[in-house]
Each structure stands twice: as structure tokens, then as C-alpha cells.
Design a protein around this motif. Sequence first.
Motif, short mmCIF file in Angstrom:
data_model
loop_
_atom_site.label_atom_id
_atom_site.label_comp_id
_atom_site.label_asym_id
_atom_site.label_seq_id
_atom_site.Cartn_x
_atom_site.Cartn_y
_atom_site.Cartn_z
N ASN A 51 0.85 -1.19 0.00
CA ASN A 51 0.00 0.00 0.00
C ASN A 51 0.88 1.23 0.00
O ASN A 51 1.25 1.75 1.05
CB ASN A 51 -0.91 0.01 1.23
N LEU A 52 1.24 1.70 -1.18
CA LEU A 52 2.16 2.82 -1.31
C LEU A 52 1.42 4.14 -1.16
O LEU A 52 0.22 4.23 -1.35
CB LEU A 52 2.84 2.77 -2.68
N VAL A 53 2.19 5.16 -0.82
CA VAL A 53 1.68 6.53 -0.85
C VAL A 53 2.06 7.13 -2.20
O VAL A 53 3.24 7.19 -2.55
CB VAL A 53 2.27 7.38 0.29
N TRP A 54 1.05 7.58 -2.96
CA TRP A 54 1.29 8.06 -4.32
C TRP A 54 1.31 9.58 -4.35
O TRP A 54 0.48 10.25 -3.75
CB TRP A 54 0.21 7.53 -5.26
N SER A 55 2.27 10.12 -5.10
CA SER A 55 2.37 11.57 -5.26
C SER A 55 3.15 11.88 -6.53
O SER A 55 3.43 10.99 -7.33
CB SER A 55 3.03 12.19 -4.03
N LEU A 56 3.52 13.13 -6.70
CA LEU A 56 4.14 13.59 -7.94
C LEU A 56 5.61 13.20 -8.00
O LEU A 56 6.29 13.12 -6.98
CB LEU A 56 4.01 15.11 -8.04
N SER A 57 6.11 13.01 -9.21
CA SER A 57 7.51 12.61 -9.39
C SER A 57 7.97 12.99 -10.79
O SER A 57 7.37 13.85 -11.44
CB SER A 57 7.67 11.11 -9.13
N ASN A 58 9.00 12.32 -11.27
CA ASN A 58 9.60 12.61 -12.56
C ASN A 58 10.15 11.32 -13.15
O ASN A 58 10.58 10.44 -12.41
CB ASN A 58 10.73 13.65 -12.40
N MET A 59 10.14 11.23 -14.47
CA MET A 59 10.58 10.00 -15.13
C MET A 59 12.09 9.87 -15.24
O MET A 59 12.61 8.80 -15.53
CB MET A 59 9.98 9.93 -16.54
N GLY A 60 12.83 10.97 -15.03
CA GLY A 60 14.27 10.92 -15.23
C GLY A 60 14.98 10.03 -14.24
O GLY A 60 14.67 10.05 -13.04
#
Length: 592
Positions: free
Chosen positions: A380-389
Motif C-alpha cells: 500500500n504505497l503513498v502516491w504523489s508527484l515525481s519525474n521520469m528521469g
Amino acid sequence: MTSTRHTLTLIATAALLSASTLAQAQLIQPAPQARRAPAEPLAAGLIIKFKDGSRTPVAAKAAVQGFRAMTEARGQRVAFDRESAFGRRVIRLDRRVPARDLVQLARDIQLSDPSIESVQIDHVARASFTPNDGRWDLQWDFVSGTGGINIQKAWDLSQGFGERVAVLDTGVRPHADLVGNLLPGYDLISDSTRAGDGGGRDSDASDPGDNVAAGDCGLFEPAEASSWHGTHVAGTIAAVGNNGMWVSGVAPKAKIVPVRVLGKCGGAESDVADGIVWAVGGSVGNLPKNPNPALILNLSLGGQHSCGSTYQSAIDYARKQGALIVVAAGNDEEDVSNHAPANCKGVMAVAATTRAGARASYSNFGSGVDIAAPGGDKDNLVWSLSNMGTAGPGADALAGMMGTSMAAPHVAGVAALMTASNSLIMPSDTAYLMKATARSFPGSCSGCGTGIVDAEAAVIAARGFRAEREPNDTAATAQYLNVFPARVIGTLQAAYPEQVDVYSLNLPAGQGLSTNIVVLAMDFNFSASLELLDATGKVLAKSTLINNKPEINYYNKSGKTQALYVRVKGKTTLMLGSGDKAYELKLTRNPF
């Protein structure tokens, strides 16, 4: 100051193919990684503080030159020295070294000059989340179910409009779902090699990536891709909400002030401390002051050592400005007492819980933890903003992570909801109210604070919160309360045999009033009681002990609105008490 480098690893990333629905996301899932033993604590250099008035700045700088020579004579190459907040001088080494290697050198410098007040090791701080290799439905952590923070009803009362939250981390990317809530910040990393952006301190707080090659962070440390840790934390706090794309932050109308203090292999304690001072509007050397001071600070970072005066002085300064400093408790499965800055005085240390509302296996714990929030686990992860790099920045993305780094921003976001709901409340007041309204743990969570932060209950408490306004010891000077349920934090002067505070309110016909009081300062010689009076001064009711708390319950059956007065009375069994005694008064109006 350090924790394991693998806490910076991004394990699961979803890159949106369009800006509409999550169903269009694709997952990138690297192979599972085995958990490694914690790396040895590292140091970036030394922090020297001279006794007040013992040296002029010029003389202090000259003395530091001699200490640089002493340092290099011991085999430690110095990159530079600089002035820090509160007149401290920092000697920065050209590479990270084990903290134990500088213990004797720090002692020798301390003994070499009687004008020195202290010499501290400049510990290295690291971001505090634990890697994972799974995912789960987005934003389970926000809902009112077993493990969530009960955010939906809180949004009906506040969305954090205009509140500023400083994120002291790896920097923040201008993600499409965050850029509308992003204010200018600052890069406080003084080591240009670790900064990874071609320079040292500057006004660009964006995250260039913190990827490292094998051995960069220690002899046996592996290569790591960029984490985009600060972007993930900032997104949890204030991703733009209700826009048909990506996710929502806890406070979707708040503003983020990015303060970059973590780079490749973490960050120096002195940089983090300067970041705290800069974030709240304080002076740091010759840097420009923060044009957007923030009084809610999120520090999802830490390391394994005691809290030194460098951290504590910065925290004390921020607290004097009325700031709330939210700190991740750490992910070492041990007592938080040996993890800074979570073990510093005056911070709000946050443990991590799972979807089931139990302590996450990795989370630190202990009496120093104040509260808990969702941090997730491998299922059960906490999901939020990120980047593909994987190195430098790429396309915008979503990421599932877990750790106390993910728990802390939930608390910082709720604080923003609270302060936006009541202009009279200071961020520093929100810690007490969040702890007082936290939801009981549905699972096992010993040493996790008072409970799981409850956004709705915390905002309701904040709306009715008032600090005591003096004078208020007579009906003529009574402090008027008009938002219910009401909470007042006040003081009674124990230096007199009896002292009173008076509050006034209007009670509509057909409504009841419940009120109770708790003395917050433990003193067996001091007690408090309540009286309810009408406009003529007639005593309508006196408190009785209910669950060991003085309480009054009253019903207005007069057929019209009544003007009432609540009189708080403090009494000591000693002729002269010692110091003012803090109390909390709660008042609730309800129809019966």
C-alpha cells in the motif's frame, strides 16, 4: 548525520500518457531490492561557534583559517569555510567522511581556543523514505477508512488557501500538477559537488536530480537513480486539486516554498539548519531574505545522532517566529531518541502507519514521537508527484513510495488547512490541536504518538481555537467566544491563592452548553473549577468532576437567547504558587 542511501530510491513510477485519468498510466517496476544494513553516519565538516562578544567577525574568520590548517594537518582536505546563521563558522571538507573520524579533531579545536563556545560535527542528513516494489490504488491515505486521514469533510471547511509551507528537501520540480502552487525558493546546498547543478547556493531551488555512481556515497554504496524526493513530498502537501488530472495534495490551495538542502548523498546539517532559518524569514550570511516566509516547515530527512546546538538553535529561532516544524521520525525501526532532527526540542515528530492503521515496520517510534500519519508499506504505497528521469529531469510522473518521509507531509498539509481556517491561530498552535484530536490507532502502534492525524477533527478544532486575551478577569473584560466547538488555551496565575478568567458567549434558546477544563501543567497543589453565570452575575451552575475533569452541562429553556459567562477559577493549596498554570477550556453548543 545520515541514514541509508537506499532510502532515496524510486521503486515504482507511473508516467501518465495523457492528463485525464489514472487508467492511462503505465508502471515501471524495477526488480525488488534487498534491504541493506544502515550505512555508517557521515560528516560534511565542522561547525564552530565562538562565545558571544569574544571575537569580532574578522578575528573569528582569521581563527578559522588556523583551524583549517589544523584540519588539513590531520589528513582531512578542506574545500572552503563560510559564515552560517547565528555567527557560526563552517569548515567544509572536500568529501564526506565517517563522523567518528572527526570526533577527536573537534575536541582538539575546542581545547585550542578559550573563545570557542562549541565545535560540532556537521552531520550529513538524508531523505527518509524506504524503497518499495509495489503499488496500490492512489490516495487511500486521504480517505476516512481505517488508515486514512479523513480529508474529504475537512475540504468542506478549508483547502489551505494561500498558506505557505516550506519543503526542506532535494528541491522541487515544476510538475504540471504543482507549478500553480509553487513559489520561489532557494538552494542552500553550499557544496557545489553535492549540489549537482553546477554551483553552490543560488536562487534556483528546482531539483536537478540526485543520482550517484557506485561508491560516490561510501565505499560499498551502490549506484542510485534520482529520487525526486522533494517533489513527492511537496505533491502530498499541495498538488493542485479538482483539476481533472494527476492527484490532489492535502492542502490543494496552499503554496510550496522549496528550500533545497539535500543533494547527492544527502545534505549537511549546517545547510539544513540554515534552511530552517531562511525558510521563516531569518538572516543567513549575505543571502537575500526569503520574500515568502513560511511558518509551516516539512523536514522529511534525518540521521542517526543526538540533536546538537546547530539544529536546536535554528529550530528555537523558527519557533520564536511561531513556526511549526514537522519532521519525519525516520525509518530505522528503533527509538527516535537517537535520530536528529526528529529528537530536537520543539519539533513535531511523525511516525508512519499502514493502511490498517498500525505502525509501519520500518518506522521509528518512542516517547519522542508526537503523532502518526500514513506512510504506507510494500502493498500500500503513498502516491504523489515525481519525474521520469533516472539522472536529470524527464517527463512528469507519479510515484508510489513508502516511509516516514511520506507520513510527515500529511501532517504539514493538515496544519495548512488549520491555519487557513482561522486567522487567529499560529502554526505553532496546530501541533497541540492535531495531537488532541488525533484518531485512535485501529492497529498496533506503540510509541507512535497520540494517534493518526484526523484532518476533519483538526480543522474543526482549529476554527474554534482562541488564545487567551488579557485582561479577562471580570464580566466587563470577558473574552467573547463565537465559534463552536471552542477551545481556549489560557493561563492562571498560581502566585495568588485564587485567580479567575472570564469568557462570554450567547446560547440560543433550546440549545445546550457543555464545557470542561483541563490543567495542562502538572501540579498537585493547583486545581481548577468552572462556574456558569448569567448577565446579572447569578451563578447558574458549578462544575462537577466527570472523568476527573471539571465539567458543566447546561440547557437554555428560557425561550430566548441567553448571554452567559464562563468563569475559570484556579486555586492553589500553597499561599504562593510557582508560575502561571496553563489550561485548556473546551465549550460545545448542541441542541438537546
